[in-house]
Design an enzyme around this catalytic site. Structure first.
Site, PDB file in Angstrom:
ATOM      1  N   HIS A  19     -28.165  38.422  14.741  1.00  0.00           N
ATOM      2  CA  HIS A  19     -28.684  38.379  16.116  1.00  0.00           C
ATOM      3  C   HIS A  19     -27.848  39.245  17.047  1.00  0.00           C
ATOM      4  O   HIS A  19     -26.645  39.427  16.850  1.00  0.00           O
ATOM      5  CB  HIS A  19     -28.790  36.943  16.629  1.00  0.00           C
ATOM      6  CG  HIS A  19     -27.509  36.166  16.638  1.00  0.00           C
ATOM      7  ND1 HIS A  19     -26.616  36.211  17.679  1.00  0.00           N
ATOM      8  CD2 HIS A  19     -26.975  35.300  15.735  1.00  0.00           C
ATOM      9  CE1 HIS A  19     -25.591  35.408  17.439  1.00  0.00           C
ATOM     10  NE2 HIS A  19     -25.778  34.846  16.253  1.00  0.00           N
ATOM     11  N   ASP A  42     -27.566  38.732  20.491  1.00  0.00           N
ATOM     12  CA  ASP A  42     -27.035  38.063  21.678  1.00  0.00           C
ATOM     13  C   ASP A  42     -25.719  37.352  21.387  1.00  0.00           C
ATOM     14  O   ASP A  42     -25.412  36.999  20.246  1.00  0.00           O
ATOM     15  CB  ASP A  42     -28.049  37.079  22.238  1.00  0.00           C
ATOM     16  CG  ASP A  42     -28.479  36.024  21.220  1.00  0.00           C
ATOM     17  OD1 ASP A  42     -28.705  36.376  20.045  1.00  0.00           O
ATOM     18  OD2 ASP A  42     -28.579  34.825  21.590  1.00  0.00           O
ATOM     19  N   ASP A  65     -19.284  36.284  15.879  1.00  0.00           N
ATOM     20  CA  ASP A  65     -20.616  35.677  15.998  1.00  0.00           C
ATOM     21  C   ASP A  65     -21.520  36.556  16.859  1.00  0.00           C
ATOM     22  O   ASP A  65     -21.620  36.350  18.046  1.00  0.00           O
ATOM     23  CB  ASP A  65     -20.477  34.281  16.601  1.00  0.00           C
ATOM     24  CG  ASP A  65     -21.760  33.496  16.616  1.00  0.00           C
ATOM     25  OD1 ASP A  65     -22.750  33.957  16.010  1.00  0.00           O
ATOM     26  OD2 ASP A  65     -21.793  32.419  17.234  1.00  0.00           O
ATOM     27  N   GLU A  89     -30.765  34.015  19.575  1.00  0.00           N
ATOM     28  CA  GLU A  89     -30.355  32.991  18.606  1.00  0.00           C
ATOM     29  C   GLU A  89     -29.476  31.939  19.272  1.00  0.00           C
ATOM     30  O   GLU A  89     -29.564  30.750  18.948  1.00  0.00           O
ATOM     31  CB  GLU A  89     -29.616  33.644  17.435  1.00  0.00           C
ATOM     32  CG  GLU A  89     -29.321  32.708  16.266  1.00  0.00           C
ATOM     33  CD  GLU A  89     -28.037  31.884  16.422  1.00  0.00           C
ATOM     34  OE1 GLU A  89     -27.869  30.901  15.682  1.00  0.00           O
ATOM     35  OE2 GLU A  89     -27.216  32.236  17.294  1.00  0.00           O
ATOM     36  N   GLU A  90     -28.633  32.384  20.202  1.00  0.00           N
ATOM     37  CA  GLU A  90     -27.700  31.459  20.852  1.00  0.00           C
ATOM     38  C   GLU A  90     -28.417  30.475  21.776  1.00  0.00           C
ATOM     39  O   GLU A  90     -27.814  29.493  22.220  1.00  0.00           O
ATOM     40  CB  GLU A  90     -26.638  32.232  21.633  1.00  0.00           C
ATOM     41  CG  GLU A  90     -25.734  33.116  20.780  1.00  0.00           C
ATOM     42  CD  GLU A  90     -24.824  32.338  19.838  1.00  0.00           C
ATOM     43  OE1 GLU A  90     -24.916  31.097  19.805  1.00  0.00           O
ATOM     44  OE2 GLU A  90     -24.025  32.975  19.132  1.00  0.00           O
ATOM     45  N   GLU A 136     -26.459  34.515   8.925  1.00  0.00           N
ATOM     46  CA  GLU A 136     -25.061  34.263   9.226  1.00  0.00           C
ATOM     47  C   GLU A 136     -24.556  32.953   8.628  1.00  0.00           C
ATOM     48  O   GLU A 136     -25.310  32.017   8.365  1.00  0.00           O
ATOM     49  CB  GLU A 136     -24.844  34.236  10.739  1.00  0.00           C
ATOM     50  CG  GLU A 136     -25.553  33.081  11.445  1.00  0.00           C
ATOM     51  CD  GLU A 136     -25.307  33.098  12.933  1.00  0.00           C
ATOM     52  OE1 GLU A 136     -24.135  33.110  13.345  1.00  0.00           O
ATOM     53  OE2 GLU A 136     -26.290  33.103  13.691  1.00  0.00           O
ATOM     54  N   HIS A 163     -17.501  31.398  19.545  1.00  0.00           N
ATOM     55  CA  HIS A 163     -17.729  30.663  20.799  1.00  0.00           C
ATOM     56  C   HIS A 163     -16.424  30.297  21.510  1.00  0.00           C
ATOM     57  O   HIS A 163     -16.464  29.647  22.562  1.00  0.00           O
ATOM     58  CB  HIS A 163     -18.556  29.389  20.565  1.00  0.00           C
ATOM     59  CG  HIS A 163     -19.965  29.654  20.151  1.00  0.00           C
ATOM     60  ND1 HIS A 163     -20.986  28.758  20.378  1.00  0.00           N
ATOM     61  CD2 HIS A 163     -20.553  30.702  19.528  1.00  0.00           C
ATOM     62  CE1 HIS A 163     -22.118  29.230  19.905  1.00  0.00           C
ATOM     63  NE2 HIS A 163     -21.871  30.424  19.380  1.00  0.00           N
TER      64      HIS A 163
END
Length: 397
Positions: free
Chosen positions: A79, A81, A112, A146-147, A174, A369
């Site tokens: 992804h 984002d 990520d 995705e987030e 992932e 994150h």
């Protein structure tokens, strides 16, 4: 002499360019990212299409045509984002992609999951340079949002005619890296966001009223943390968290000012139920908590998030057999796991595509994150070399 030295530098440069594009929530503008990816596709001589199902939420799909166009294809997904980053908490600016003296590249998305997308493409670059052509067509997808749960990204993509035309037979997405082993994710816990309303008698803050929202809220919290304690005991016995329910209080709402007892509090919990547990039983348990906590306590309708089937990791899955042969020859330990978080892999599995989650980032402490997210240059290149072995194995099944 290292035959890949120039390719290593190309990979590092492309990774840093990708990281400097701030595809950060909220209100992501994907235009610059799409342009960058189209440039990479052109450089690699890959077909490229931009699919827009939801306005301003583009999906980029690059395609490496295989020798046999009539058999199911391979999809490599990541992804575009990333989650927000608070610059004041970072040693390096989160979208600068600075490299420190230890070779760590610091940026939001380094783990990520922009590293994964670059590793796919740079492995393809190496394979193409040395004359390899896959038996199966390989698609590389870069999806939005995705987030935010993938609602405007992979969730709608797998239901589209554009996805159907890809004829995907196996996919990779992932995972979470481990410092010492390869972790492969074959399924995910089912996410349940619980919003529990606790209502009761309101009034002056100087009174000792009964039947208050706060008392009922306390009861709900007691039930929640009793469950957490029981599930933690299971982890302590086995050392594994794959088969336990996780539940965490994430938000609290209510109250107007310090001297007024409110008539309602709202508690929001993030719960994750593993594939082997009865989801309906868990939901009934939460409703029973509300019933026992007193009148006026209720949980909002549970969101519809169908439980995606797990991917079989055994001899019945030829792609897994091919993957396992590679890691065995590498002498690497592989652990099969259930993902505690959520990823776009669940939508692929729900669409009937066997999918594994995998990030080959050796010696990388997990900072997804978190502040000061980074990826070491050596780990980036090592991961490319892993995919350089894995892609031919699964594409030639």
């Amino acid at each position: 002499m290292n035959p890949y030295r120039d390719l290593d530098q190309i990979a590092i440069d492309n990774f840093r360019k990708y990281l400097r594009i701030p595809t950060v929530h909220p209100n992501v503008n994907y235009d610059e990212c799409v342009k960058f990816l189209q440039g990479l596709a052109n450089d690699l001589q890959l077909d490229c299409q931009v699919i827009t199902i939801v306005p301003k939420k583009p999906i980029v799909v690059m395609t490496w045509i295989g020798k046999n166009a009539n058999i199911p294809t391979i999809l490599l997904n990541s992804h575009m984002d990333v989650v927000p980053a608070f610059e004041e908490n970072w040693v390096h600016k989160p979208f600068s992609a600075d490299i420190d003296e230890e070779g760590n590249i610091h940026a939001r998305g380094a783990q990520d999951v922009k590293s994964l997308g670059i590793q796919y493409l740079e492995a393809i670059r190496r394979l193409k340079r040395f004359g390899y052509q896959p038996r199966r067509t390989i698609h590389v997808s870069f999806v939005p949002d995705e987030e935010l749960g993938g609602t405007d990204g992979m969730k709608v993509f797998v239901k589209s005619e554009a996805f159907e035309k890809l004829r995907v037979g196996f996919a990779m997405d992932e995972g979470i890296p481990d410092e010492h082993e390869f972790w492969v994710y074959y399924g995910e816990k089912v996410s349940r966001r619980l919003s529990i309303h606790c209502t009761g008698q309101g009034g002056h803050g100087g009174l000792l009223l009964s039947n208050t929202a706060g008392e009922k809220m306390t009861n709900i919290l007691k039930y929640c943390y009793n469950l957490r304690e029981a599930e933690n005991l299971k982890v302590g016995q086995t050392g594994e968290a794959d088969d336990v329910v996780s539940i965490n209080l994430t938000m609290m709402g209510g109250g107007v000012q310090a001297n007024v007892i409110p008539s309602e509090f709202v508690l929001t919990f993030d719960a994750r139920v593993p594939p082997g547990r009865d989801l309906q039983q868990f939901e009934n348990t939460v409703r029973e908590w509300c019933k026992r906590s007193g009148g006026g306590v209720w949980v909002e309708d549970f969101p519809v998030d169908d439980h995606a089937p797990s991917t079989q990791l055994d001899d019945s899955n030829p792609f897994w057999v091919a993957f396992g042969n590679v890691t065995t020859n590498m002498g690497v330990t592989v652990r099969k796991k259930v993902l505690n978080a959520s990823s776009d892999a669940r939508y692929l599995r729900s669409a009937g595509v066997p999918t594994i989650g995998f990030c080959p980032h050796p010696r990388t402490p997990n900072r997804a994150h978190k502040d000061n997210e980074f990826m070491n240059v050596t780990a980036l290149i090592d991961g490319i070399e892993v995919f350089q072995k894995i892609l031919p194995a699964i594409a030639d099944v």
